[in-house]
Every structure is written in C-alpha cells, then in structure tokens.
Design a protein around this motif. Structure first.
Motif, PDB file in Angstrom:
ATOM      1  N   LEU A  67      29.662  51.398  34.768  1.00  0.00           N
ATOM      2  CA  LEU A  67      30.719  51.837  35.668  1.00  0.00           C
ATOM      3  C   LEU A  67      30.562  51.113  36.996  1.00  0.00           C
ATOM      4  N   VAL A  68      31.644  50.505  37.474  1.00  0.00           N
ATOM      5  CA  VAL A  68      31.660  49.882  38.796  1.00  0.00           C
ATOM      6  C   VAL A  68      32.797  50.508  39.589  1.00  0.00           C
ATOM      7  N   THR A  69      32.467  51.226  40.656  1.00  0.00           N
ATOM      8  CA  THR A  69      33.504  51.799  41.506  1.00  0.00           C
ATOM      9  C   THR A  69      33.836  50.818  42.637  1.00  0.00           C
ATOM     10  N   GLY A  70      35.014  50.990  43.207  1.00  0.00           N
ATOM     11  CA  GLY A  70      35.449  50.049  44.237  1.00  0.00           C
ATOM     12  C   GLY A  70      35.507  48.636  43.703  1.00  0.00           C
ATOM     13  N   ALA A  71      36.010  48.512  42.476  1.00  0.00           N
ATOM     14  CA  ALA A  71      35.876  47.246  41.735  1.00  0.00           C
ATOM     15  C   ALA A  71      36.985  46.249  41.992  1.00  0.00           C
ATOM     16  N   GLY A  72      38.012  46.621  42.748  1.00  0.00           N
ATOM     17  CA  GLY A  72      39.186  45.769  42.841  1.00  0.00           C
ATOM     18  C   GLY A  72      39.041  44.518  43.666  1.00  0.00           C
ATOM     19  N   SER A  73      38.052  44.471  44.558  1.00  0.00           N
ATOM     20  CA  SER A  73      37.907  43.300  45.420  1.00  0.00           C
ATOM     21  C   SER A  73      36.478  43.192  45.928  1.00  0.00           C
ATOM     22  N   GLY A  74      36.201  42.087  46.620  1.00  0.00           N
ATOM     23  CA  GLY A  74      34.930  41.934  47.317  1.00  0.00           C
ATOM     24  C   GLY A  74      33.714  42.063  46.434  1.00  0.00           C
TER      25      GLY A  74
ATOM     26  N   GLY B 209      38.983  52.115  40.860  1.00  0.00           N
ATOM     27  CA  GLY B 209      39.407  51.832  42.220  1.00  0.00           C
ATOM     28  C   GLY B 209      40.695  52.564  42.513  1.00  0.00           C
ATOM     29  N   ARG B 210      41.139  52.480  43.760  1.00  0.00           N
ATOM     30  CA  ARG B 210      42.341  53.211  44.161  1.00  0.00           C
ATOM     31  C   ARG B 210      43.622  52.411  43.981  1.00  0.00           C
ATOM     32  N   ASN B 211      43.513  51.090  43.924  1.00  0.00           N
ATOM     33  CA  ASN B 211      44.702  50.238  43.840  1.00  0.00           C
ATOM     34  C   ASN B 211      44.787  49.583  42.464  1.00  0.00           C
ATOM     35  N   GLU B 212      45.861  49.874  41.747  1.00  0.00           N
ATOM     36  CA  GLU B 212      45.958  49.448  40.347  1.00  0.00           C
ATOM     37  C   GLU B 212      46.117  47.941  40.195  1.00  0.00           C
ATOM     38  N   GLY B 213      46.895  47.302  41.074  1.00  0.00           N
ATOM     39  CA  GLY B 213      47.176  45.878  40.917  1.00  0.00           C
ATOM     40  C   GLY B 213      45.940  45.017  40.764  1.00  0.00           C
ATOM     41  N   PRO B 214      44.997  45.074  41.695  1.00  0.00           N
ATOM     42  CA  PRO B 214      43.781  44.262  41.572  1.00  0.00           C
ATOM     43  C   PRO B 214      42.959  44.600  40.334  1.00  0.00           C
ATOM     44  N   LEU B 215      42.965  45.869  39.917  1.00  0.00           N
ATOM     45  CA  LEU B 215      42.207  46.266  38.734  1.00  0.00           C
ATOM     46  C   LEU B 215      42.809  45.669  37.470  1.00  0.00           C
ATOM     47  N   ILE B 216      44.134  45.646  37.403  1.00  0.00           N
ATOM     48  CA  ILE B 216      44.813  45.025  36.260  1.00  0.00           C
ATOM     49  C   ILE B 216      44.443  43.550  36.180  1.00  0.00           C
ATOM     50  N   GLU B 217      44.525  42.871  37.315  1.00  0.00           N
ATOM     51  CA  GLU B 217      44.236  41.437  37.352  1.00  0.00           C
ATOM     52  C   GLU B 217      42.799  41.151  36.958  1.00  0.00           C
ATOM     53  N   LEU B 218      41.864  41.941  37.490  1.00  0.00           N
ATOM     54  CA  LEU B 218      40.452  41.705  37.184  1.00  0.00           C
ATOM     55  C   LEU B 218      40.139  42.013  35.726  1.00  0.00           C
TER      56      LEU B 218
ATOM     57  N   TYR C 254      40.094  49.573  32.917  1.00  0.00           N
ATOM     58  CA  TYR C 254      40.178  50.064  34.281  1.00  0.00           C
ATOM     59  C   TYR C 254      40.847  51.429  34.322  1.00  0.00           C
ATOM     60  N   PHE C 255      40.516  52.178  35.382  1.00  0.00           N
ATOM     61  CA  PHE C 255      41.142  53.468  35.647  1.00  0.00           C
ATOM     62  C   PHE C 255      41.355  53.581  37.152  1.00  0.00           C
ATOM     63  N   THR C 256      42.532  54.000  37.536  1.00  0.00           N
ATOM     64  CA  THR C 256      42.843  54.182  38.948  1.00  0.00           C
ATOM     65  C   THR C 256      42.470  55.603  39.358  1.00  0.00           C
ATOM     66  N   CYS C 257      41.509  55.707  40.249  1.00  0.00           N
ATOM     67  CA  CYS C 257      41.116  57.025  40.745  1.00  0.00           C
ATOM     68  C   CYS C 257      40.346  56.874  42.052  1.00  0.00           C
ATOM     69  N   ASP C 258      40.262  57.960  42.783  1.00  0.00           N
ATOM     70  CA  ASP C 258      39.543  58.018  44.046  1.00  0.00           C
ATOM     71  C   ASP C 258      38.206  58.710  43.786  1.00  0.00           C
ATOM     72  N   VAL C 259      37.109  58.063  44.162  1.00  0.00           N
ATOM     73  CA  VAL C 259      35.782  58.636  43.865  1.00  0.00           C
ATOM     74  C   VAL C 259      35.525  59.928  44.623  1.00  0.00           C
TER      75      VAL C 259
ATOM     76  N   ALA D  92      25.448  52.969  36.245  1.00  0.00           N
ATOM     77  CA  ALA D  92      26.523  53.328  37.177  1.00  0.00           C
ATOM     78  C   ALA D  92      26.244  52.678  38.522  1.00  0.00           C
ATOM     79  N   ILE D  93      27.245  51.977  39.042  1.00  0.00           N
ATOM     80  CA  ILE D  93      27.109  51.273  40.313  1.00  0.00           C
ATOM     81  C   ILE D  93      28.111  51.864  41.300  1.00  0.00           C
ATOM     82  N   ALA D  94      27.595  52.591  42.277  1.00  0.00           N
ATOM     83  CA  ALA D  94      28.423  53.239  43.290  1.00  0.00           C
ATOM     84  C   ALA D  94      28.669  52.248  44.420  1.00  0.00           C
ATOM     85  N   ASN D  95      29.786  51.556  44.307  1.00  0.00           N
ATOM     86  CA  ASN D  95      30.099  50.498  45.261  1.00  0.00           C
ATOM     87  C   ASN D  95      31.222  50.878  46.223  1.00  0.00           C
ATOM     88  N   ALA D  96      32.065  51.834  45.864  1.00  0.00           N
ATOM     89  CA  ALA D  96      33.210  52.184  46.702  1.00  0.00           C
ATOM     90  C   ALA D  96      32.751  52.607  48.094  1.00  0.00           C
ATOM     91  N   GLY D  97      33.431  52.107  49.103  1.00  0.00           N
ATOM     92  CA  GLY D  97      33.081  52.468  50.468  1.00  0.00           C
ATOM     93  C   GLY D  97      34.121  51.978  51.444  1.00  0.00           C
TER      94      GLY D  97
END
Length: 250
Positions: free
Chosen positions: A9-16, A36-45, A54-59, A82-87
C-alpha cells in the motif's frame, strides 16, 4: 524480504515521493495499491505500472480507507507492506495558526499514518514478516520556523514508529521512518513560489534560502527516498530507524 509479488500500500501516491516509490516497487515485481485524493494522477500512474490498482480516498477518513483496502484485498490479497506517505505542509507563524490549521496538520500527517498502519496491521501479522514505513521529515527530528504544526505532527509520527518498532519487532514486523529534508516535489515548488511572492526574491534566491543549511547544496530527489524504501523493505535488521536524508544538515 523478497519483494516479488508482495502486496504494497502506498498512500499519497499520485505525485512526488509516492509516485517515485510506486514506480520503484513496480520494477521489483510488487503488487501495488495506490491511494490518494485526486483520481486523475492515480489513473495515469496505475496505467503505467505492470501490476497496480488505485482507490481514491482520504487517509484521514478511516471508514473510506478501510473500504478501499477491503476492495484492494479482493484483487491482490492481504498486504505485507504499508507505506504511509500522504502528507501536507503549510508555513504559518504560530500566532496565526487556527484550530482548523492545527487539526488539518495533525489529521493528514499523524492521523493518516496511524490509520494506514492500523488498517493494514492484521494483514501483516498473517505473514512471516511485514513492513510498516512512514515517510516523515527532518521536521520530525528538529524544529523549523513557521512550521510548528507540521513539525509537531511529524514528531508524533516518529514517536509512533519508535513505539511500534518495540511492540511489533518480536512479531517480525519492522517499523521505520524516512526523514527527508527539502525534496524536489510539487509541494516544494509551491513553497518556493510562496517565498518568491512574499519576499520578491527570484527562484534561485528563494531556493537558496531553503538550502542554506544543506552541505550538498541541492534538494533531495524523490528517487532517493524510493531507494531508501527498498532498503528498509529488504533489511530485517532495520527496525525503529529514522533514516535522515538531507545531505548532512545539522
């Protein structure tokens, strides 16, 4: 740990940083759930990776996170990493921090890590070994001007990691934190833009303010953090570690 087919699991996965971690683990044969919270980047990745969903959700929303992880297990099985990256980080003088600012900093950075770790713990306990990794910050090891809420939250993450390392180590689950300094991500570029706007400095001068205490004179790259994640996944002796990646800043 052999990373082939491990469900990560990688949270905050959409960028950076999250994006770099997902790409690196994909190269090593992991099955990856991106959140992640934004679906577009998750779809692309996810479409660019070999074995990802991918799943769109807020941690900070435990119900939504649990629902997403239950769906993820149906495809890839129990999690083993599990990698808690969202921040998120906002610069603001302490006197101007509102209750909402404070709760937001704690929610994303600290509660999000708690939720990510606790929501996957039962899965990890079912494996012969497991990994919990928090992407913290050097702000979790020292103070920064105008970053008291963020720093307090990241100090909390470090405390959580150190406590869980003692509690879960006997069960073959290692718990570690990576503490990067200023990292070349979209979030950093937004911070640089704010400095430029507030001070009238050009980009080079704004960047130099952030690199003042950095002996190597450059920002950390997301790939360097991704490499550190791989190291901690593969190192059973690393437990309770706060791995500082900041070029040797004091």
């Amino acid at each position: 740990m052999d990373l082939t087919n491990q469900h990560v699991l990688v949270t905050g996965a959409g960028s950076g940083v999250g994006l770099a971690i997902a790409r690196q683990l994909d190269k090593l044969g992991c099955r990856i759930t991106l959140c992640g919270r934004n679906e577009g980047p998750l779809i692309e990745l996810s479409s660019s990776l070999d074995n990802a969903q991918y799943f769109t959700c807020d941690v900070t929303d435990r119900v939504a996170l649990d629902d997403a992880l239950n769906q993820a297990r149906q495809s890839f099985g129990p999690f083993s990493i599990a990698i808690a990256n969202a921040g998120s980080a906002e610069a603001r003088p302490f006197s101007k921090i509102s209750q909402q600012d404070w709760q937001q900093a704690m929610g994303v950075n600290l509660d999000g890590c708690f939720n990510t770790f606790q929501a996957t713990l039962s899965d990890l306990l079912g494996h012969s070994e497991g990994r919990l990794i928090a992407i913290a910050s050097t702000a979790g090891l020292r103070g920064y001007k105008y970053a008291s809420a963020y720093s307090a939250a990241k100090h909390g993450v470090i405390g959580l990691v150190k406590s869980l390392a003692i509690e879960l180590g006997p069960k073959n689950i290692t718990v570690n934190a990576i503490c990067p300094g200023f990292t070349n991500t979209p979030m950093l570029q937004r911070s640089i833009a704010k400095i430029m706007q507030a001070t009238g400095a050009d980009q080079a001068k704004a960047e130099s303010k952030l690199l003042l205490d950095n002996p190597i004179g450059r920002f950390i790259e997301p790939q360097e953090i991704a490499d550190a994640v791989v190291f901690l996944c593969q190192s059973p002796a690393s437990n309770g570690v706060t791995l500082k990646l900041d070029g040797g800043a004091p």
